[in-house]
Scaffold this active site. Sequence first.
Site, PDB file in Angstrom:
ATOM      1  N   CYS A  56      26.927  -2.880  86.380  1.00  0.00           N
ATOM      2  CA  CYS A  56      28.241  -2.356  86.745  1.00  0.00           C
ATOM      3  C   CYS A  56      29.032  -1.905  85.515  1.00  0.00           C
ATOM      4  O   CYS A  56      29.203  -2.677  84.565  1.00  0.00           O
ATOM      5  CB  CYS A  56      29.018  -3.440  87.488  1.00  0.00           C
ATOM      6  SG  CYS A  56      30.767  -3.080  87.716  1.00  0.00           S
ATOM      7  N   TYR A 187      32.476   8.802  90.386  1.00  0.00           N
ATOM      8  CA  TYR A 187      32.385   8.272  91.748  1.00  0.00           C
ATOM      9  C   TYR A 187      32.951   9.254  92.763  1.00  0.00           C
ATOM     10  O   TYR A 187      32.435   9.374  93.883  1.00  0.00           O
ATOM     11  CB  TYR A 187      33.122   6.934  91.841  1.00  0.00           C
ATOM     12  CG  TYR A 187      32.386   5.811  91.161  1.00  0.00           C
ATOM     13  CD1 TYR A 187      31.457   5.039  91.848  1.00  0.00           C
ATOM     14  CD2 TYR A 187      32.597   5.526  89.817  1.00  0.00           C
ATOM     15  CE1 TYR A 187      30.766   4.024  91.216  1.00  0.00           C
ATOM     16  CE2 TYR A 187      31.906   4.520  89.174  1.00  0.00           C
ATOM     17  CZ  TYR A 187      30.986   3.763  89.885  1.00  0.00           C
ATOM     18  OH  TYR A 187      30.288   2.765  89.258  1.00  0.00           O
TER      19      TYR A 187
END
Length: 351
Positions: A56, A187
Amino acid sequence: MSESSTDEHSTRGSYVAAGQAFDRDTNYIEDRILDDPDAQWPVEAGRYRLVAARACPWANRTMIVRRLLGLEDAISLGMPGPTHDARSWTFDLDPGGVDPVLGIERLQQAFFARFPGYPRGITVPAIVDIPTGAVVTNDFPQITLDFSSQWTRFHREGAPDLCPEELRAEMDPLMRLIYTEINNGVYRCGFAGGQEAYESAFDRLFTALDTIEERLTTRRFLLGDRITEADVRLFTTLARFDAVYYSHFKCNRQRLSDFPALWGYARDLFQTPGFGDTVDFQQIKEHYYIVHEDINPTQVVPVGPDLSGWLEPHDRESLANESPFGNGTPPGPPRPDEVVPHAHTAEAWAG
């Protein structure tokens, strides 16, 4: 749009409605660990455990700052594996699939210990109070700032000042741009629910990257000669760009390696102790390509790209007049139990 539908969080299903743009939910647990004995969560060495998956980017920031400041002995580190199911991140890399300090199989248990039935995403990074097993905070932008400002009593000798007060007026808006347009911009491209939303996100992302490319043409780091928090925040997105975002998120106007300044800058940081030694490209690829079933329904993980270029000389020292750590020093080697399992060698990455 629920925060839990993003890659660092807990669900797999549909990421965004058809035709809609990706909108990140930023409602985190905003509790802070403060250098105040009367605080709800006072700074105490050994009391808290940072749970941070290598895959992450938001968690990777906390791992880098913890290394740079030398907080390994004060704040322990729990590392879930690169993938998760619909409930939460799991400690499948640990013996028996159980975190050896918290005694839990999944991060969700720490959230439920404090908030039964917690309705939002079970996110990393998260800091857990070891005595109670309850989550304290998952407010990732604040966590690293507090590592710098609240944990100073436990910084290593020679720890750099990552948030110099004299640079904050320039650094804070720059970090906002990096977050909105680049960290979150990839994203918005990857989870766009329609062509128009995707193209808008694509244009915003590369406009920002062009801006940063120009800035880094004459500066070694974002704020000049020394590494700051802003560099940490940009680096974790750059480290994932060619391996994942270029293809998986359709951020394919050009690769990171096609930006002369950004690519040299990223290699400079990667080769700096505390940065590249926290990055696991294999876990990164496994995470995105396996967890994002809507984007990659086969869950096939690409073999490439060739990542050996990360170790090539960057030749950016001439842009600065002082050490990347200012008056400080680089951190020592990673703890043996925190060494990246996949070797950072050209031979290991080529082909």
